[in-house]
Design a protein around this motif. Structure first.
Motif, PDB file in Angstrom:
ATOM      1  N   MET A 299       1.253  -1.182   0.197  1.00  0.00           N
ATOM      2  CA  MET A 299      -0.582  -0.066   0.552  1.00  0.00           C
ATOM      3  C   MET A 299       0.717   1.137   0.378  1.00  0.00           C
ATOM      4  N   ASP A 300       0.088   2.652  -1.070  1.00  0.00           N
ATOM      5  CA  ASP A 300       1.334   3.758  -1.203  1.00  0.00           C
ATOM      6  C   ASP A 300       1.311   3.861   0.517  1.00  0.00           C
ATOM      7  N   LYS A 301       2.324   4.700   1.041  1.00  0.00           N
ATOM      8  CA  LYS A 301       2.938   5.222   2.076  1.00  0.00           C
ATOM      9  C   LYS A 301       1.800   6.929   2.673  1.00  0.00           C
ATOM     10  N   ALA A 302       1.396   7.034   1.173  1.00  0.00           N
ATOM     11  CA  ALA A 302       0.387   8.628   1.836  1.00  0.00           C
ATOM     12  C   ALA A 302      -0.695   7.231   2.636  1.00  0.00           C
ATOM     13  N   PHE A 303      -0.955   6.922   2.205  1.00  0.00           N
ATOM     14  CA  PHE A 303      -2.044   5.894   3.312  1.00  0.00           C
ATOM     15  C   PHE A 303      -1.659   5.155   4.311  1.00  0.00           C
ATOM     16  N   THR A 304      -0.509   4.756   4.309  1.00  0.00           N
ATOM     17  CA  THR A 304      -0.674   3.772   5.923  1.00  0.00           C
ATOM     18  C   THR A 304       0.422   5.239   6.659  1.00  0.00           C
ATOM     19  N   GLU A 305       1.280   6.075   6.238  1.00  0.00           N
ATOM     20  CA  GLU A 305       2.561   7.035   7.296  1.00  0.00           C
ATOM     21  C   GLU A 305       1.795   8.073   8.198  1.00  0.00           C
ATOM     22  N   VAL A 306       1.494   8.567   8.785  1.00  0.00           N
ATOM     23  CA  VAL A 306       1.390   9.641   9.502  1.00  0.00           C
ATOM     24  C   VAL A 306       2.322  10.407  10.117  1.00  0.00           C
ATOM     25  N   ALA A 307       2.185  12.026   9.787  1.00  0.00           N
ATOM     26  CA  ALA A 307       3.235  12.504  10.363  1.00  0.00           C
ATOM     27  C   ALA A 307       2.391  13.966  11.088  1.00  0.00           C
ATOM     28  N   LEU A 308       3.673  14.562  11.894  1.00  0.00           N
ATOM     29  CA  LEU A 308       2.737  15.856  12.192  1.00  0.00           C
ATOM     30  C   LEU A 308       3.236  17.399  12.063  1.00  0.00           C
ATOM     31  N   VAL A 309       3.323  18.235  11.814  1.00  0.00           N
ATOM     32  CA  VAL A 309       3.721  19.428  11.398  1.00  0.00           C
ATOM     33  C   VAL A 309       3.192  21.207  12.233  1.00  0.00           C
ATOM     34  N   VAL A 310       3.668  21.590  12.551  1.00  0.00           N
ATOM     35  CA  VAL A 310       3.191  22.358  13.258  1.00  0.00           C
ATOM     36  C   VAL A 310       2.033  22.741  13.067  1.00  0.00           C
ATOM     37  N   SER A 311       1.166  24.176  14.015  1.00  0.00           N
ATOM     38  CA  SER A 311       0.178  24.715  13.357  1.00  0.00           C
ATOM     39  C   SER A 311       0.538  25.401  12.041  1.00  0.00           C
TER      40      SER A 311
ATOM     41  N   SER B 216      -0.883  18.563  13.849  1.00  0.00           N
ATOM     42  CA  SER B 216      -1.118  17.814  13.628  1.00  0.00           C
ATOM     43  C   SER B 216      -1.109  17.950  12.490  1.00  0.00           C
ATOM     44  N   LYS B 217      -1.470  16.204  12.081  1.00  0.00           N
ATOM     45  CA  LYS B 217      -1.412  16.387  10.251  1.00  0.00           C
ATOM     46  C   LYS B 217      -1.400  17.425   9.573  1.00  0.00           C
ATOM     47  N   ASP B 218      -1.311  17.376   8.538  1.00  0.00           N
ATOM     48  CA  ASP B 218      -1.880  18.403   7.507  1.00  0.00           C
ATOM     49  C   ASP B 218      -3.293  18.054   6.664  1.00  0.00           C
TER      50      ASP B 218
ATOM     51  N   TYR C 202      -2.699  16.849  24.911  1.00  0.00           N
ATOM     52  CA  TYR C 202      -2.941  16.673  23.100  1.00  0.00           C
ATOM     53  C   TYR C 202      -1.992  16.507  22.519  1.00  0.00           C
ATOM     54  N   GLU C 203      -1.315  17.307  22.241  1.00  0.00           N
ATOM     55  CA  GLU C 203      -0.290  17.038  22.041  1.00  0.00           C
ATOM     56  C   GLU C 203       0.911  16.316  22.501  1.00  0.00           C
ATOM     57  N   GLN C 204       1.588  16.378  23.410  1.00  0.00           N
ATOM     58  CA  GLN C 204       1.891  15.194  23.633  1.00  0.00           C
ATOM     59  C   GLN C 204       1.517  13.647  23.962  1.00  0.00           C
ATOM     60  N   ALA C 205       0.233  13.506  23.695  1.00  0.00           N
ATOM     61  CA  ALA C 205       0.176  12.010  23.110  1.00  0.00           C
ATOM     62  C   ALA C 205       0.017  12.180  22.085  1.00  0.00           C
ATOM     63  N   LYS C 206      -0.150  12.624  21.334  1.00  0.00           N
ATOM     64  CA  LYS C 206       0.043  12.975  19.509  1.00  0.00           C
ATOM     65  C   LYS C 206       1.749  12.510  19.459  1.00  0.00           C
ATOM     66  N   ARG C 207       2.461  13.411  19.860  1.00  0.00           N
ATOM     67  CA  ARG C 207       3.504  12.965  19.537  1.00  0.00           C
ATOM     68  C   ARG C 207       4.282  11.787  20.308  1.00  0.00           C
ATOM     69  N   ASP C 208       3.545  10.946  21.092  1.00  0.00           N
ATOM     70  CA  ASP C 208       4.317   9.741  21.674  1.00  0.00           C
ATOM     71  C   ASP C 208       4.039   8.686  20.619  1.00  0.00           C
ATOM     72  N   LEU C 209       2.518   8.981  20.130  1.00  0.00           N
ATOM     73  CA  LEU C 209       2.217   8.413  19.439  1.00  0.00           C
ATOM     74  C   LEU C 209       2.727   7.783  17.967  1.00  0.00           C
ATOM     75  N   ILE C 210       2.993   9.497  17.199  1.00  0.00           N
ATOM     76  CA  ILE C 210       4.017   9.177  15.775  1.00  0.00           C
ATOM     77  C   ILE C 210       4.908   8.479  16.313  1.00  0.00           C
TER      78      ILE C 210
END
Length: 183
Positions: free
Chosen positions: A1-13, A50-52, A138-146
């Motif tokens: 599967m294409d990485k655009a659909f399986t990977e996730v990244a956070l960017v600054v606001s 967030s994810k963009d 919430y942001e810290q939890a998201k960063r930990d999950l990433i």
């Protein structure tokens, strides 16, 4: 599967998220001309990484009636893909996504106006906007999950859900204690 659909990244606001939402809402008004359209999710909270991907909630009186073939065709012409399998177990929630250049740009949640899903989207957004410590948590939890699931979008999403539920419980208490949520 294409990485655009399986990977996730956070960017600054990003300040541009507001403009992207406005453009998306303008397009969606051609599909749902009388529906309230709200910017929800992390991109709607200034300062939150967030994810963009712009999350949008469209409030309708009846989801089934709102998703006739003509509307789905108009949405498709705008680049939105209707994904009936998403939220298939919830008759008050339908999902569209838009992918541009192999990147998810928009998630559109069509939900029954006044439903718990609609109210929770708005409450969660408003609570994070009004409560810096909740935003930070919430942001810290998201960063930990990433850090653990950057290459596994489905796992990231499923592991994030209990965190969102816990914050929603806090948000309900906040609202009961006088916090305000948009209606």
């Amino acid at each position: 599967m294409d990485k655009a659909f399986t990977e996730v990244a956070l960017v600054v606001s990003q300040p541009r998220w507001v403009d992207r939402f406005s453009r998306t809402a303008h397009e969606l008004r051609t599909v749902f001309p009388h529906a309230p359209i709200e910017h929800v999710g992390s991109t709607s909270v200034p300062g939150l990484a967030s994810k963009d991907t712009i999350d949008v909630a469209v409030g309708v009186l009846d989801v089934t009636d709102a998703l006739d073939e003509a509307r789905i065709d108009v949405a498709r012409a705008l680049g939105f893909e209707y994904v009936p399998a998403s939220f298939a177990d919830d008759p008050d929630h339908a999902f569209f996504l838009r992918i541009v250049q192999d990147r998810r740009t928009d998630h559109v949640h069509v939900v029954r106006l006044g439903s718990s899903v609609w109210n929770d989207y708005l409450l969660f957004r408003d609570y994070l906007r009004a409560t810096p410590e909740a935003l930070d948590r919430y942001e810290q939890a998201k960063r930990d999950l990433i850090a653990r699931y950057a290459k596994h979008r489905d796992r990231y999403v499923s592991e994030k859900q209990p965190i969102v539920e816990a914050l929603l419980m806090d948000a309900r208490s906040w609202r009961s204690a006088g916090g305000r949520a948009a209606q």
